[in-house]
Enzyme design. Structure first.
Site, PDB file in Angstrom:
ATOM      1  N   LYS A  47      33.681 -35.504  -5.466  1.00  0.00           N
ATOM      2  CA  LYS A  47      32.980 -34.315  -5.027  1.00  0.00           C
ATOM      3  C   LYS A  47      31.701 -34.071  -5.827  1.00  0.00           C
ATOM      4  CE  LYS A  47      37.429 -32.048  -4.308  1.00  0.00           C
ATOM      5  NZ  LYS A  47      38.280 -30.964  -4.893  1.00  0.00           N
ATOM      6  N   GLY A  48      31.652 -34.593  -7.031  1.00  0.00           N
ATOM      7  CA  GLY A  48      30.611 -34.203  -7.996  1.00  0.00           C
ATOM      8  C   GLY A  48      29.169 -34.327  -7.537  1.00  0.00           C
ATOM      9  N   ASP A 104      26.906 -38.270  -9.623  1.00  0.00           N
ATOM     10  CA  ASP A 104      26.531 -37.165 -10.493  1.00  0.00           C
ATOM     11  C   ASP A 104      26.328 -37.658 -11.932  1.00  0.00           C
ATOM     12  OD1 ASP A 104      29.247 -37.755 -10.754  1.00  0.00           O
ATOM     13  OD2 ASP A 104      29.925 -35.675 -10.695  1.00  0.00           O
ATOM     14  N   ASP A 107      29.721 -42.107 -16.804  1.00  0.00           N
ATOM     15  CA  ASP A 107      30.307 -41.781 -18.099  1.00  0.00           C
ATOM     16  C   ASP A 107      30.860 -43.080 -18.698  1.00  0.00           C
ATOM     17  OD1 ASP A 107      31.385 -40.177 -20.159  1.00  0.00           O
ATOM     18  OD2 ASP A 107      33.180 -39.688 -19.016  1.00  0.00           O
ATOM     19  N   ARG A 169      31.369 -25.937 -10.186  1.00  0.00           N
ATOM     20  CA  ARG A 169      30.499 -26.809  -9.381  1.00  0.00           C
ATOM     21  C   ARG A 169      29.301 -26.048  -8.808  1.00  0.00           C
ATOM     22  NH1 ARG A 169      33.186 -31.680  -8.629  1.00  0.00           N
ATOM     23  NH2 ARG A 169      35.433 -31.600  -8.344  1.00  0.00           N
TER      24      ARG A 169
END
Ligand code: IMP
Ligand code: MG
Length: 185
Positions: A47-48, A104, A107, A169
């Site tokens: 979703k990010g 998004d 990492d 969000r």
């Protein structure tokens, strides 16, 4: 006047909405130049990336179609499980297409590495990665990032689509929730 604390309370700003908007415009212009004469498929990783992808799509001056790929790589905490689960697949075949994966944040790199592997089995013409953020200090798998918004330190960020246990969000800027530093992971 309401006394309810607002969503931004306790969140330290890392990148303001204005800083993000300016960088997204630059990325859009760079991508527009790079893909001139081509028609691309933006793959929004849910979703990010939903906020970033919506803004980026409008900053790209080319014909494109948007696809959504649902991916789950985190539990409710802030540590990568290393397990990537597809929760929603693309709506159409991508054979022969120019894919731009919109993330998004990269990492550990495990999610993008997995997606690159998965999508390349469907024989697109080309796959590139556009990520708003990169945390190089956390890298476990080296992955290409062709278009990058910002490099950030090892801190857990929220807002502009990114969540902490599904909250934050909808913050219009990127920030750090006080108390969620690298040490709390
Ligand atoms: P990776 O597989 O470790 O590269 O992580 C990829 C996904 O983890 C990102 O697409 C985010 O959804 C999530 N993630 C990683 N770091 C953060 C963070 O600082 N805030 C919010 N989500 C994050
Ligand atoms: Mg994500």
């Amino acid at each position: 006047m309401s006394t309810t604390p607002n969503l931004a309370a306790g969140v330290r700003t890392l990148l303001s909405a204005e800083q993000i908007a300016a960088r997204v415009r630059e990325l859009g212009a760079e991508i527009t130049r790079a893909y001139e004469g081509r028609k691309l498929v933006l793959v929004c990783v849910l979703k990010g990336s939903f906020v970033f992808a919506a803004d980026l799509a409008r900053a790209i001056d080319l014909p494109l179609r948007v696809e959504f790929l649902g991916v789950r790589s985190y539990g409710s905490g802030t540590e990568s499980s290393g397990v990537v689960q597809i929760t929603h697949d693309l709506s159409k075949p991508i054979e022969g297409e120019d894919l731009l994966i919109v993330e998004d944040i990269v990492d550990t790199g495990l999610t993008i590495a997995h997606l690159l592997e998965l999508l390349s089995t469907r024989h697109p013409r080309d796959i590139r990665v556009c990520s708003l953020l990169h945390k190089p200090s956390r890298e476990r798998k080296k992955v290409p990032i062709h278009y990058l918004g910002f490099t950030i330190d090892d801190e857990f960020v929220v807002g502009y689509g990114l969540d902490w246990a599904e909250t934050y969000r909808n913050l219009p800027f990127l920030g750090i929730v006080e108390g969620t530093t690298a040490a709390t992971r």
